[in-house]
Scaffold this motif. Sequence first.
Motif, PDB file in Angstrom:
ATOM      1  N   UNK A   1       3.149 -15.415  10.809  1.00 15.23           N
ATOM      2  CA  UNK A   1       2.842 -14.131  11.635  1.00 15.23           C
ATOM      3  C   UNK A   1       4.215 -13.200  11.301  1.00 15.23           C
ATOM      4  N   UNK A   2       3.943 -11.908  11.027  1.00 15.69           N
ATOM      5  CA  UNK A   2       4.947 -10.905  10.315  1.00 15.69           C
ATOM      6  C   UNK A   2       4.729  -9.804  11.239  1.00 15.69           C
ATOM      7  N   UNK A   3       6.015  -9.088  11.262  1.00 16.76           N
ATOM      8  CA  UNK A   3       5.946  -7.460  11.763  1.00 16.76           C
ATOM      9  C   UNK A   3       5.844  -6.643  10.243  1.00 16.76           C
ATOM     10  N   UNK A   4       4.950  -5.612  10.497  1.00 16.84           N
ATOM     11  CA  UNK A   4       4.545  -4.804   9.273  1.00 16.84           C
ATOM     12  C   UNK A   4       5.712  -3.515   9.545  1.00 16.84           C
ATOM     13  N   UNK A   5       6.681  -3.179   9.003  1.00 16.13           N
ATOM     14  CA  UNK A   5       7.639  -2.117   8.977  1.00 16.13           C
ATOM     15  C   UNK A   5       7.617  -1.392   7.866  1.00 16.13           C
ATOM     16  N   UNK A   6       7.099  -0.126   7.827  1.00 15.34           N
ATOM     17  CA  UNK A   6       6.867   0.701   6.599  1.00 15.34           C
ATOM     18  C   UNK A   6       5.736   0.013   5.828  1.00 15.34           C
ATOM     19  N   UNK A   7       6.151  -0.430   4.633  1.00 17.61           N
ATOM     20  CA  UNK A   7       5.320  -1.155   3.821  1.00 17.61           C
ATOM     21  C   UNK A   7       5.739  -2.571   3.442  1.00 17.61           C
ATOM     22  N   UNK A   8       6.718  -3.164   4.320  1.00 13.03           N
ATOM     23  CA  UNK A   8       7.334  -4.370   4.269  1.00 13.03           C
ATOM     24  C   UNK A   8       6.964  -5.490   5.332  1.00 13.03           C
TER      25      UNK A   8
END
Length: 380
Positions: A144-151
């Motif tokens: 599981x990830x957070x997408x922040x900008x393109x990261x």
Amino acid sequence: MKTKGLILLASFVSLILTNCETSQKKYKDPREHDSAMKEAYQLQSTINYSIEADFETIPVAAGVMEDAADDPAFYYNSESPESSLIIGTDKKHGLYVYNLDGEVLRFYKVGQVNNVDIRQDVAVGQQKVNIVAASNEDTNGVSVFQLKGDSLITLNIENPLMSNKMDEVYGFCMYKNAENKVSLIANAKNGRIEVYALNLKEDLSGKLELTNTYQVASQPEGMVVDDVNNMLYIGEESNGIWKVNLLDSTSKLKLIASSKISNNKNIEADIEGIALYKTSKDTGYLVASSQGNFSYALFSIEDERYITSFKIVDGPMVDGVEETDGLEVCNKPIGANFPTGALIVQDGFNYDGDSLKAQNFKVISWEKIQTIIDHQNSGL
């Protein structure tokens, strides 16, 4: 144009090297069976509608005969649609983030992630975040990830593993309900499907809570949820597409009759990626990859009617598509070239001229698909 003889030769060489011929497998992978590519092309030739891809991504970092790229997800940037992103799995290594020129912006070596999905603007406390998650065969669980900008930022999720009743985590999708709560849905090769509520704290750590399970008779993979209508669609690879209401505890799995392979001469196992293109709350289209004949089946959401099938063929700049695993759609405008959205598909045999390259993803304007739907519905 691609040279089909080269594909057949590559498939034959792969067969000799891997020695993995098996009569138990309904779908014959062209990498493993010398006759499979020829048979699939013959079946594809019976599909009437043809379209061409508009652009493609850089290939994944894998061998030309390695089955690596698998499933795309799409992040829609409402403030700058041309800055939207494609997130694609390399099921041998990790996750790619691409821009809409097909260029690699980021790569994350996070393991054998097979299917990926995203939900945007998820409310967590006072903030709204974009959550990306993927099935991960390395852990038999999810990442599981957070997408922040393109990261992509990895989130600390307590015990992100599926139950021991899941023999091998495989397909995956996400669901966001009317209360802005997210669930992660994974399936396994033994046909089990598990639904987990994702409970996040304000620091974006969290845990999974098992809320429901379903079972199909054979191996599933592709799944998608209609968030507005709380409807989960499940592709059972050698059979058809099932649907079930996630909020109705009395709802049972229902097979969409027109998707049943034995009922539809234009669908050939495996049924792989599936996605929804919504046109209103209750209308739109279900798109499914028909892997055995290198084509895509279209269904009406409201009446479960099979509409037609199409194939993606060689164009002047981008090659055609074979053996698609995962796919995704966007139903919003993405600049002048994609005024009604796009279809993104994995390409199992990616060519540059006559040279076979590693797998990648192809992007097609939805206008082309809508033209096919309108023509078919007109009865002309």
